[in-house]
Design a protein around this motif. Sequence first.
Motif, PDB file in Angstrom:
ATOM      1  N   GLY A  99       8.125  -4.858   0.762  1.00 28.65           N
ATOM      2  CA  GLY A  99       7.609  -5.193  -0.563  1.00 28.65           C
ATOM      3  C   GLY A  99       8.511  -4.733  -1.675  1.00 28.65           C
ATOM      4  O   GLY A  99       9.646  -4.307  -1.448  1.00 28.65           O
ATOM      5  N   GLY A 158      -2.171  -9.170   0.862  1.00 28.90           N
ATOM      6  CA  GLY A 158      -1.223 -10.100   0.243  1.00 28.90           C
ATOM      7  C   GLY A 158      -1.057  -9.853  -1.249  1.00 28.90           C
ATOM      8  O   GLY A 158      -0.919 -10.802  -2.027  1.00 28.90           O
ATOM      9  N   GLN A 164       2.943  -7.325  -4.932  1.00 31.29           N
ATOM     10  CA  GLN A 164       4.065  -6.407  -4.624  1.00 31.29           C
ATOM     11  C   GLN A 164       4.446  -6.488  -3.151  1.00 31.29           C
ATOM     12  O   GLN A 164       5.579  -6.221  -2.790  1.00 31.29           O
ATOM     13  CB  GLN A 164       3.700  -4.967  -4.979  1.00 31.29           C
ATOM     14  CG  GLN A 164       3.439  -4.713  -6.453  1.00 31.29           C
ATOM     15  CD  GLN A 164       2.000  -4.933  -6.859  1.00 31.29           C
ATOM     16  OE1 GLN A 164       1.184  -5.396  -6.063  1.00 31.29           O
ATOM     17  NE2 GLN A 164       1.677  -4.611  -8.092  1.00 31.29           N
ATOM     18  N   ASN A 200      -6.556 -11.826   9.132  1.00 26.17           N
ATOM     19  CA  ASN A 200      -7.344 -11.076   8.156  1.00 26.17           C
ATOM     20  C   ASN A 200      -8.802 -11.507   8.295  1.00 26.17           C
ATOM     21  O   ASN A 200      -9.079 -12.691   8.470  1.00 26.17           O
ATOM     22  CB  ASN A 200      -6.830 -11.362   6.736  1.00 26.17           C
ATOM     23  CG  ASN A 200      -7.307 -10.331   5.741  1.00 26.17           C
ATOM     24  OD1 ASN A 200      -8.515 -10.106   5.596  1.00 26.17           O
ATOM     25  ND2 ASN A 200      -6.377  -9.702   5.058  1.00 26.17           N
TER      26      ASN A 200
HETATM   27  P1  FAD Z   1      -5.535  -3.822   1.127  1.00 30.69           P
HETATM   28  O1  FAD Z   1      -5.196  -4.536  -0.130  1.00 30.69           O
HETATM   29  O2  FAD Z   1      -6.594  -2.811   1.099  1.00 30.69           O
HETATM   30  O3  FAD Z   1      -5.879  -4.950   2.197  1.00 30.69           O
HETATM   31  C1  FAD Z   1      -6.339  -4.687   3.479  1.00 30.69           C
HETATM   32  C2  FAD Z   1      -6.708  -6.011   4.104  1.00 30.69           C
HETATM   33  O4  FAD Z   1      -7.100  -5.814   5.434  1.00 30.69           O
HETATM   34  C3  FAD Z   1      -7.867  -6.720   3.397  1.00 30.69           C
HETATM   35  O5  FAD Z   1      -7.474  -8.029   3.015  1.00 30.69           O
HETATM   36  C4  FAD Z   1      -8.950  -6.770   4.455  1.00 30.69           C
HETATM   37  O6  FAD Z   1      -9.736  -7.967   4.409  1.00 30.69           O
HETATM   38  C5  FAD Z   1      -8.158  -6.689   5.736  1.00 30.69           C
HETATM   39  N1  FAD Z   1      -8.917  -6.104   6.843  1.00 30.69           N
HETATM   40  C6  FAD Z   1      -9.655  -4.972   6.856  1.00 30.69           C
HETATM   41  N2  FAD Z   1     -10.148  -4.735   8.081  1.00 30.69           N
HETATM   42  C7  FAD Z   1      -9.710  -5.747   8.872  1.00 30.69           C
HETATM   43  C8  FAD Z   1      -9.916  -6.086  10.239  1.00 30.69           C
HETATM   44  N3  FAD Z   1     -10.612  -5.295  11.067  1.00 30.69           N
HETATM   45  N4  FAD Z   1      -9.355  -7.217  10.712  1.00 30.69           N
HETATM   46  C9  FAD Z   1      -8.627  -8.030   9.902  1.00 30.69           C
HETATM   47  N5  FAD Z   1      -8.422  -7.761   8.595  1.00 30.69           N
HETATM   48  C10 FAD Z   1      -8.942  -6.633   8.091  1.00 30.69           C
HETATM   49  N6  FAD Z   1       2.504  -2.846  -1.595  1.00 30.69           N
HETATM   50  C11 FAD Z   1       3.292  -3.167  -0.562  1.00 30.69           C
HETATM   51  O7  FAD Z   1       2.816  -3.578   0.500  1.00 30.69           O
HETATM   52  N7  FAD Z   1       4.647  -3.023  -0.657  1.00 30.69           N
HETATM   53  C12 FAD Z   1       5.267  -2.579  -1.773  1.00 30.69           C
HETATM   54  O8  FAD Z   1       6.489  -2.436  -1.797  1.00 30.69           O
HETATM   55  C13 FAD Z   1       4.446  -2.240  -2.899  1.00 30.69           C
HETATM   56  N8  FAD Z   1       4.996  -1.813  -4.041  1.00 30.69           N
HETATM   57  C14 FAD Z   1       4.174  -1.556  -5.116  1.00 30.69           C
HETATM   58  C15 FAD Z   1       4.740  -1.217  -6.354  1.00 30.69           C
HETATM   59  C16 FAD Z   1       3.937  -0.988  -7.438  1.00 30.69           C
HETATM   60  C17 FAD Z   1       4.585  -0.624  -8.742  1.00 30.69           C
HETATM   61  C18 FAD Z   1       2.536  -1.083  -7.310  1.00 30.69           C
HETATM   62  C19 FAD Z   1       1.654  -0.858  -8.494  1.00 30.69           C
HETATM   63  C20 FAD Z   1       1.960  -1.407  -6.111  1.00 30.69           C
HETATM   64  C21 FAD Z   1       2.758  -1.655  -4.986  1.00 30.69           C
HETATM   65  N9  FAD Z   1       2.217  -2.000  -3.761  1.00 30.69           N
HETATM   66  C22 FAD Z   1       3.040  -2.365  -2.745  1.00 30.69           C
HETATM   67  C23 FAD Z   1       0.758  -1.898  -3.512  1.00 30.69           C
HETATM   68  C24 FAD Z   1       0.043  -3.224  -3.553  1.00 30.69           C
HETATM   69  O9  FAD Z   1      -0.381  -3.484  -4.875  1.00 30.69           O
HETATM   70  C25 FAD Z   1      -1.220  -3.179  -2.637  1.00 30.69           C
HETATM   71  O10 FAD Z   1      -2.026  -2.090  -3.033  1.00 30.69           O
HETATM   72  C26 FAD Z   1      -0.891  -3.018  -1.156  1.00 30.69           C
HETATM   73  O11 FAD Z   1       0.057  -3.987  -0.774  1.00 30.69           O
HETATM   74  C27 FAD Z   1      -2.163  -3.195  -0.353  1.00 30.69           C
HETATM   75  O12 FAD Z   1      -1.906  -2.979   1.008  1.00 30.69           O
HETATM   76  P2  FAD Z   1      -2.828  -3.676   2.105  1.00 30.69           P
HETATM   77  O13 FAD Z   1      -2.748  -5.158   1.946  1.00 30.69           O
HETATM   78  O14 FAD Z   1      -2.459  -3.083   3.405  1.00 30.69           O
HETATM   79  O15 FAD Z   1      -4.261  -3.107   1.741  1.00 30.69           O
END
Ligand code: FAD
Length: 319
Positions: free
Chosen positions: A253, A271, A274, A289
């Motif tokens: 990311g 998704g 970032q 998902n």
């Molecule tokens: P979540 O957004 O919490 O999503 C988890 C997902 O898992 C949900 O869609 C949910 O439905 C699904 N889920 C849960 N349980 C299950 C299950 N049992 N089976 C199937 N699906 C399930 N993020 C990055 O990834 N990379 C970066 O480089 C990055 N840089 C950033 C920089 C800045 C300045 C900022 C502010 C944020 C940055 N972020 C980055 C963070 C980004 O905004 C998100 O918070 C992050 O990507 C969320 O990670 P996630 O999708 O794993 O978690």
Amino acid sequence: MTDVLVLADHADGAVRSSTLELLALAGGLGEPTAVVFLDGGDDIAAVLEELARHGATAIRTVTTAGRRSHAAIGKAEALARIALEAPPVAVLIGSGDDGTDIAARLAVKLESGLITDAVGARIDADGQLLLTQQALAAAYTVTSQVTRGIPVVTVKPGAVAAEPFPAELRIDPLEPDYSALATATTVLGRTPRESTGRPDLGEASVVVSGGRGLGAAENFALVEALADRLGGAVGASRAAVDAGWYPHAHQVGQTGRAVSPEIYLAVGISGAIQHRAGMQTSRTIVAVNKDPEAPIFDLVDYGVVGDLFTVLPVLTTLI
Ligand code: FAD
């Protein structure tokens, strides 16, 4: 036709795939000349042949400033010397920590403009070199041009497809007189990272990434099992990295690595923009998902709405 200099990166007697991509890009701009540093230890004959097989019409083999010196300083010096001998259309260098370090030093030496993380390059009808980059989490494609000096360009891995394009093996050795600066720092030791047996994240043709949906560090074993079945690398979202479930070196990311594999499989990742910034140029995107409204589904070629703890073991077994 004018030359395009390509900094060739090699390890363990093989040319890195990112270098083969640079040669393909260079071939569309002029005559690719590969610059190979003889870092020692590698089967260099195999490296040179592979470069020629992928379109390097000339190869400059260059002795390094020494294994104990800071490589980027010497490499920038040698590249500057080659570029000034016969100014090329551009100097292409792979993006990444080392590439950016070398490119920045080279641009300063040449008093040239530098463009980083290009994803495309072409010569327009007026013979000008135009470069494309992605900006603001890849929401925009930007076209840029270097307006001063010899363009120095870093290119994102995976942005261009490597293509075999056999050329005659033509080698021109160079033994530069390095400045005192090139040996001004000394490397005291090198400890290789413990190998996981998996390909490097930036080089892998398949990446399987896990997110917060995995729920715990130990559940990354499901992601690893699928990645191993596909011969791929393991990535992680920032949420998973911040939770301490996977090392930061695997974060994909905006503030992690940018990857562009043939297949990107996002598991339990929502998704966020970032995250997308680091993977949305992947050729085929697949997501698992349980939330059908997850933004990742706006991006995918194939999506599975389901619980990853059910889907992943089945997928791994079937593959
Ligand atoms: P979540 O957004 O919490 O999503 C988890 C997902 O898992 C949900 O869609 C949910 O439905 C699904 N889920 C849960 N349980 C299950 C299950 N049992 N089976 C199937 N699906 C399930 N993020 C990055 O990834 N990379 C970066 O480089 C990055 N840089 C950033 C920089 C800045 C300045 C900022 C502010 C944020 C940055 N972020 C980055 C963070 C980004 O905004 C998100 O918070 C992050 O990507 C969320 O990670 P996630 O999708 O794993 O978690």
